[in-house]
Design a protein around this motif. Sequence first.
Motif, PDB file in Angstrom:
ATOM      1  N   UNK A 249       0.896  -0.928   0.076  1.00  0.00           N
ATOM      2  CA  UNK A 249       0.141   0.056  -0.139  1.00  0.00           C
ATOM      3  C   UNK A 249       0.978   1.209  -0.140  1.00  0.00           C
ATOM      4  N   UNK A 250       2.039   1.284   0.656  1.00  0.00           N
ATOM      5  CA  UNK A 250       2.806   2.471   0.879  1.00  0.00           C
ATOM      6  C   UNK A 250       3.400   2.656  -0.221  1.00  0.00           C
ATOM      7  N   UNK A 251       4.042   1.750  -1.100  1.00  0.00           N
ATOM      8  CA  UNK A 251       4.682   1.868  -2.345  1.00  0.00           C
ATOM      9  C   UNK A 251       3.825   2.225  -3.573  1.00  0.00           C
ATOM     10  N   UNK A 252       2.719   1.660  -3.330  1.00  0.00           N
ATOM     11  CA  UNK A 252       1.529   1.873  -4.469  1.00  0.00           C
ATOM     12  C   UNK A 252       1.111   3.544  -4.129  1.00  0.00           C
ATOM     13  N   UNK A 253       0.898   3.847  -2.949  1.00  0.00           N
ATOM     14  CA  UNK A 253       0.664   5.355  -2.637  1.00  0.00           C
ATOM     15  C   UNK A 253       1.684   6.240  -3.242  1.00  0.00           C
ATOM     16  N   UNK A 254       2.990   5.810  -3.074  1.00  0.00           N
ATOM     17  CA  UNK A 254       4.029   6.867  -3.507  1.00  0.00           C
ATOM     18  C   UNK A 254       4.094   6.767  -4.982  1.00  0.00           C
ATOM     19  N   UNK A 255       3.787   5.775  -5.651  1.00  0.00           N
ATOM     20  CA  UNK A 255       3.556   5.534  -7.318  1.00  0.00           C
ATOM     21  C   UNK A 255       2.344   6.343  -7.618  1.00  0.00           C
ATOM     22  N   UNK A 256       1.503   6.635  -6.753  1.00  0.00           N
ATOM     23  CA  UNK A 256       0.388   7.263  -7.277  1.00  0.00           C
ATOM     24  C   UNK A 256       0.330   8.788  -7.036  1.00  0.00           C
ATOM     25  N   UNK A 257       1.457   9.328  -5.902  1.00  0.00           N
ATOM     26  CA  UNK A 257       1.509  10.697  -5.351  1.00  0.00           C
ATOM     27  C   UNK A 257       2.941  11.286  -5.703  1.00  0.00           C
ATOM     28  N   UNK A 258       2.818  12.127  -6.385  1.00  0.00           N
ATOM     29  CA  UNK A 258       4.109  12.749  -7.067  1.00  0.00           C
ATOM     30  C   UNK A 258       4.770  13.310  -5.830  1.00  0.00           C
ATOM     31  N   UNK A 259       4.123  13.694  -4.894  1.00  0.00           N
ATOM     32  CA  UNK A 259       4.834  14.321  -3.907  1.00  0.00           C
ATOM     33  C   UNK A 259       5.096  13.504  -2.643  1.00  0.00           C
TER      34      UNK A 259
END
Length: 359
Positions: A249-259
């Motif tokens: 979930x963490x890595x996917x969130x970073x992949x979807x959030x440029x910031x």
Amino acid sequence: MTGKTNLGLGKALALGGMLLAAASVRATEPDLPPAYRPSRPVTGTIRSWGHGFLRPMMKLWEEGFQKYHPGVRFKDKLVTSAAAMAGLYTQRADLGVLAREITPPEVAAYEKMVRQKLTPVTVLTGSYGNQDKIMALGIFVNQDNPVSRLTFAQLDAIWGAEHKRGAKANIRTWDQLGATGEWSGQAIHPYSGLAFEAPAYFFSQTVMKGSVLWNEALRQCENDEDEVPSRGDEKVTPKITRHVDAYQKVVDAVGADRQGIGLAGAGYRNPHAKLVALAVEEGEPFVEATGENVANLSYPLARPVRFYINKGSTVPANPDVIEFLRFILSREGQALVAREGDFLALPAAVAREELAKLE
């Protein structure tokens, strides 16, 4: 005279070539821990208390040890890391088996009860990306992010607020890390697993120097799972059905959030997120979070796995336990780590250092 000289020179060159070839072969041979040689027969019972996710690894070591010592018996109570220290200080266990880092209250409780220092023995390296097996931690940013390297002081100022590594202020925007243009003034969005769980605890102790004052904007992810507990003497690991992994979930969130910036297992992946290289101090080399660097312990967020034993003037070491640890740290014992599949064998130099501590 000239012919004899040339013949002697030819022999010398040939001999030199053979020596260089031999040296080259030795240089390419893997550096291995010493082979196991039993120092005494073992016929007693070795009792281990600790975490169930180390049960498969323990089974491999126990079966391997029994080939040399067929009379030895093992009695394992592997339910939770929280039981390990109690087993040692009540002398109901000979080995404390932890699947996480030990906490200061656990050390204090042992030393108060036993009146001697606790003895750790590093036995292997945690996994590259299995959250149940003491995984190395990686720092992820979005693939579009220009930041590719960070120091521990910068991580401390991003994730925390006490600045125990000397930062003058919180780091909360990407331009504070040197990003320019469209990144100027853009807020950093930190993601992690639950802050009270073992990976975040390791990060807070190692990077934030013990601070637990986290970034107020931290977004915590948790597992979606069902667990069927098991008794500690069962021969299987606890049954967990994990529907969604918190660190994915963490890595996917970073992949979807440029910031975004994420704290997760180094072995997790998303095509739109990337790992950054880390240095403990400014001016030191930055180390990539590769599997090789985790295995050789050059990556600073790799996590050694430690067992704990009684070894002091109040409660002396059990010779059978020392012999078992000698096997674990041997060439044969570390070779069994590869069979387990997730944990990583110790570098030979580290294995030799730990063996020396057992003397």
